[in-house]
Design a protein around this motif. Sequence first.
Motif, PDB file in Angstrom:
ATOM      1  N   ARG A  96       8.413  11.103  72.391  1.00  0.00           N
ATOM      2  CA  ARG A  96       7.751  10.465  71.076  1.00  0.00           C
ATOM      3  C   ARG A  96       7.594   9.135  71.085  1.00  0.00           C
ATOM      4  O   ARG A  96       6.664   8.568  70.519  1.00  0.00           O
ATOM      5  CB  ARG A  96       8.302  11.069  69.818  1.00  0.00           C
ATOM      6  CG  ARG A  96       9.554  10.688  69.472  1.00  0.00           C
ATOM      7  CD  ARG A  96      10.242  11.163  68.215  1.00  0.00           C
ATOM      8  NE  ARG A  96      11.489  10.818  68.019  1.00  0.00           N
ATOM      9  CZ  ARG A  96      11.929   9.573  67.321  1.00  0.00           C
ATOM     10  NH1 ARG A  96      11.169   8.855  67.018  1.00  0.00           N
ATOM     11  NH2 ARG A  96      13.280   9.467  67.308  1.00  0.00           N
ATOM     12  N   VAL A  97       8.423   8.191  71.684  1.00  0.00           N
ATOM     13  CA  VAL A  97       8.265   6.776  71.605  1.00  0.00           C
ATOM     14  C   VAL A  97       8.114   6.361  72.829  1.00  0.00           C
ATOM     15  O   VAL A  97       7.667   4.899  73.075  1.00  0.00           O
ATOM     16  CB  VAL A  97       9.501   6.132  71.115  1.00  0.00           C
ATOM     17  CG1 VAL A  97       9.722   6.508  69.574  1.00  0.00           C
ATOM     18  CG2 VAL A  97      10.877   6.254  71.878  1.00  0.00           C
ATOM     19  N   LEU A  98       7.910   7.083  73.818  1.00  0.00           N
ATOM     20  CA  LEU A  98       7.650   6.616  75.209  1.00  0.00           C
ATOM     21  C   LEU A  98       6.308   5.708  75.394  1.00  0.00           C
ATOM     22  O   LEU A  98       6.267   4.743  76.170  1.00  0.00           O
ATOM     23  CB  LEU A  98       7.469   7.682  76.224  1.00  0.00           C
ATOM     24  CG  LEU A  98       7.396   7.472  77.753  1.00  0.00           C
ATOM     25  CD1 LEU A  98       8.403   6.601  78.428  1.00  0.00           C
ATOM     26  CD2 LEU A  98       7.406   8.685  78.693  1.00  0.00           C
ATOM     27  N   GLY A  99       5.176   6.132  74.940  1.00  0.00           N
ATOM     28  CA  GLY A  99       4.071   5.300  74.811  1.00  0.00           C
ATOM     29  C   GLY A  99       4.024   3.951  74.288  1.00  0.00           C
ATOM     30  O   GLY A  99       3.255   3.201  75.059  1.00  0.00           O
ATOM     31  N   GLY A 100       4.912   3.885  73.702  1.00  0.00           N
ATOM     32  CA  GLY A 100       5.010   2.334  72.831  1.00  0.00           C
ATOM     33  C   GLY A 100       5.927   1.554  73.720  1.00  0.00           C
ATOM     34  O   GLY A 100       5.681   0.227  73.764  1.00  0.00           O
ATOM     35  N   GLN A 133      -1.094  12.587  82.592  1.00  0.00           N
ATOM     36  CA  GLN A 133      -2.214  12.550  81.864  1.00  0.00           C
ATOM     37  C   GLN A 133      -2.023  11.029  80.975  1.00  0.00           C
ATOM     38  O   GLN A 133      -3.114  10.262  80.724  1.00  0.00           O
ATOM     39  CB  GLN A 133      -2.699  13.474  81.073  1.00  0.00           C
ATOM     40  CG  GLN A 133      -3.179  14.851  82.084  1.00  0.00           C
ATOM     41  CD  GLN A 133      -3.676  15.823  81.133  1.00  0.00           C
ATOM     42  OE1 GLN A 133      -3.491  16.130  80.105  1.00  0.00           O
ATOM     43  NE2 GLN A 133      -4.573  16.826  81.666  1.00  0.00           N
ATOM     44  N   ALA A 134      -0.986  11.098  80.299  1.00  0.00           N
ATOM     45  CA  ALA A 134      -0.771  10.050  79.261  1.00  0.00           C
ATOM     46  C   ALA A 134      -0.566   8.658  79.901  1.00  0.00           C
ATOM     47  O   ALA A 134      -0.851   7.654  79.138  1.00  0.00           O
ATOM     48  CB  ALA A 134       0.298  10.467  78.125  1.00  0.00           C
ATOM     49  N   LEU A 135       0.249   8.631  80.949  1.00  0.00           N
ATOM     50  CA  LEU A 135       0.560   7.301  81.549  1.00  0.00           C
ATOM     51  C   LEU A 135       0.264   7.146  83.121  1.00  0.00           C
ATOM     52  O   LEU A 135       1.025   7.266  83.979  1.00  0.00           O
ATOM     53  CB  LEU A 135       2.016   7.000  81.275  1.00  0.00           C
ATOM     54  CG  LEU A 135       2.496   7.026  79.743  1.00  0.00           C
ATOM     55  CD1 LEU A 135       4.217   7.386  79.727  1.00  0.00           C
ATOM     56  CD2 LEU A 135       2.016   5.798  79.351  1.00  0.00           C
ATOM     57  N   PRO A 136      -1.054   7.277  83.622  1.00  0.00           N
ATOM     58  CA  PRO A 136      -1.419   7.325  84.815  1.00  0.00           C
ATOM     59  C   PRO A 136      -0.947   6.185  85.550  1.00  0.00           C
ATOM     60  O   PRO A 136      -0.822   6.447  86.861  1.00  0.00           O
ATOM     61  CB  PRO A 136      -2.902   7.739  84.726  1.00  0.00           C
ATOM     62  CG  PRO A 136      -3.266   6.916  83.430  1.00  0.00           C
ATOM     63  CD  PRO A 136      -2.080   7.181  82.522  1.00  0.00           C
ATOM     64  N   ALA A 137      -0.789   5.303  84.910  1.00  0.00           N
ATOM     65  CA  ALA A 137      -0.536   3.869  85.715  1.00  0.00           C
ATOM     66  C   ALA A 137       1.336   3.925  85.991  1.00  0.00           C
ATOM     67  O   ALA A 137       1.711   3.026  86.785  1.00  0.00           O
ATOM     68  CB  ALA A 137      -0.790   2.634  84.978  1.00  0.00           C
ATOM     69  N   CYS A 138       1.912   4.802  85.581  1.00  0.00           N
ATOM     70  CA  CYS A 138       3.274   4.849  85.813  1.00  0.00           C
ATOM     71  C   CYS A 138       3.588   5.617  86.989  1.00  0.00           C
ATOM     72  O   CYS A 138       3.025   6.517  87.308  1.00  0.00           O
ATOM     73  CB  CYS A 138       4.255   5.195  84.514  1.00  0.00           C
ATOM     74  SG  CYS A 138       4.076   4.058  83.089  1.00  0.00           S
ATOM     75  N   HIS A 139       4.965   5.389  87.323  1.00  0.00           N
ATOM     76  CA  HIS A 139       5.411   6.452  88.638  1.00  0.00           C
ATOM     77  C   HIS A 139       6.466   7.461  88.013  1.00  0.00           C
ATOM     78  O   HIS A 139       7.327   7.008  87.255  1.00  0.00           O
ATOM     79  CB  HIS A 139       5.773   5.602  89.725  1.00  0.00           C
ATOM     80  CG  HIS A 139       5.258   4.360  90.048  1.00  0.00           C
ATOM     81  ND1 HIS A 139       3.969   4.486  90.983  1.00  0.00           N
ATOM     82  CD2 HIS A 139       5.263   3.172  89.866  1.00  0.00           C
ATOM     83  CE1 HIS A 139       3.304   3.384  91.143  1.00  0.00           C
ATOM     84  NE2 HIS A 139       4.357   2.464  90.621  1.00  0.00           N
ATOM     85  N   LEU A 140       6.524   8.554  88.424  1.00  0.00           N
ATOM     86  CA  LEU A 140       7.136   9.480  87.891  1.00  0.00           C
ATOM     87  C   LEU A 140       8.266   9.937  88.928  1.00  0.00           C
ATOM     88  O   LEU A 140       7.844  10.301  89.908  1.00  0.00           O
ATOM     89  CB  LEU A 140       6.442  10.901  87.432  1.00  0.00           C
ATOM     90  CG  LEU A 140       5.530  10.508  86.163  1.00  0.00           C
ATOM     91  CD1 LEU A 140       4.838  12.142  85.937  1.00  0.00           C
ATOM     92  CD2 LEU A 140       6.426  10.240  85.096  1.00  0.00           C
ATOM     93  N   ALA A 141       9.679  10.062  88.503  1.00  0.00           N
ATOM     94  CA  ALA A 141      10.823  10.491  89.461  1.00  0.00           C
ATOM     95  C   ALA A 141      11.389  11.503  88.860  1.00  0.00           C
ATOM     96  O   ALA A 141      11.842  11.262  87.598  1.00  0.00           O
ATOM     97  CB  ALA A 141      11.583   9.121  89.697  1.00  0.00           C
ATOM     98  N   VAL A 142      11.578  12.651  89.558  1.00  0.00           N
ATOM     99  CA  VAL A 142      12.339  13.599  89.057  1.00  0.00           C
ATOM    100  C   VAL A 142      13.719  13.828  89.561  1.00  0.00           C
ATOM    101  O   VAL A 142      14.028  13.707  90.577  1.00  0.00           O
ATOM    102  CB  VAL A 142      11.446  15.121  89.428  1.00  0.00           C
ATOM    103  CG1 VAL A 142      12.363  16.239  88.858  1.00  0.00           C
ATOM    104  CG2 VAL A 142      10.042  14.939  88.790  1.00  0.00           C
TER     105      VAL A 142
END
Length: 207
Positions: free
Chosen positions: A31-35, A61-70
């Motif tokens: 809920r606060v990640l976007g900020g 979709q919300a943060l396309p400029a970030c990299h996701l690591a699982v």
Amino acid sequence: MSQNIFLRSDTVRPSTRWLDAFPEGICCEQRVLGGKARPGDVIWVDTAHARWSDLIGALMQALPACHLAVVSMAPDSAEAVVAFDRGARAYCHAMAVPSVFWDVELVVRHGGLWIGPELMTRVVGAAGRALASPEDASLPLLSEREAEVAREVANGLSNKEIAVKLGITERTVKAHLGAVFEKLGVRDRLQLVLRLSEHGEISQSVN
């Protein structure tokens, strides 16, 4: 400067090794990640989250400029397929040593994919088992030669090495590989190995 952000919840927390790797890292809820997230940040998502694969899709979709690591406490190739298909750039053990987390961060920040040597070994092995059973209905139909080429790709051979081993031209190898990509719906060699592994685990589920 880019950040490392671990997506936490009431029940999901980063491992002590992740915290050791990134002492300046941020832990926050969705809920606060976007900020907090900025372009270029690496966002770490644990598969312990409920509906984690949907979560990755939403973050893409919300943060396309970030990299996701699982990260996962029990990594397996089928889970890796889902992670990469949803857009993740890395998949590794949640209890990896700090040096591995540093390597993952370096690779994804430079636009690469991280699957890790241990999991890649299992993925390649599963792919080999799948291709060894051409009658398995879980595999899309490949010709005998296409299956041979796919098997050698899974073994890590280059197009030139495959051509020499099979006694065909490099152009023919490329043609067969193009047909394999089209039939299996993949874009590159890594996706090919992952997709074959997915079918291999289905066909080997009795083990």
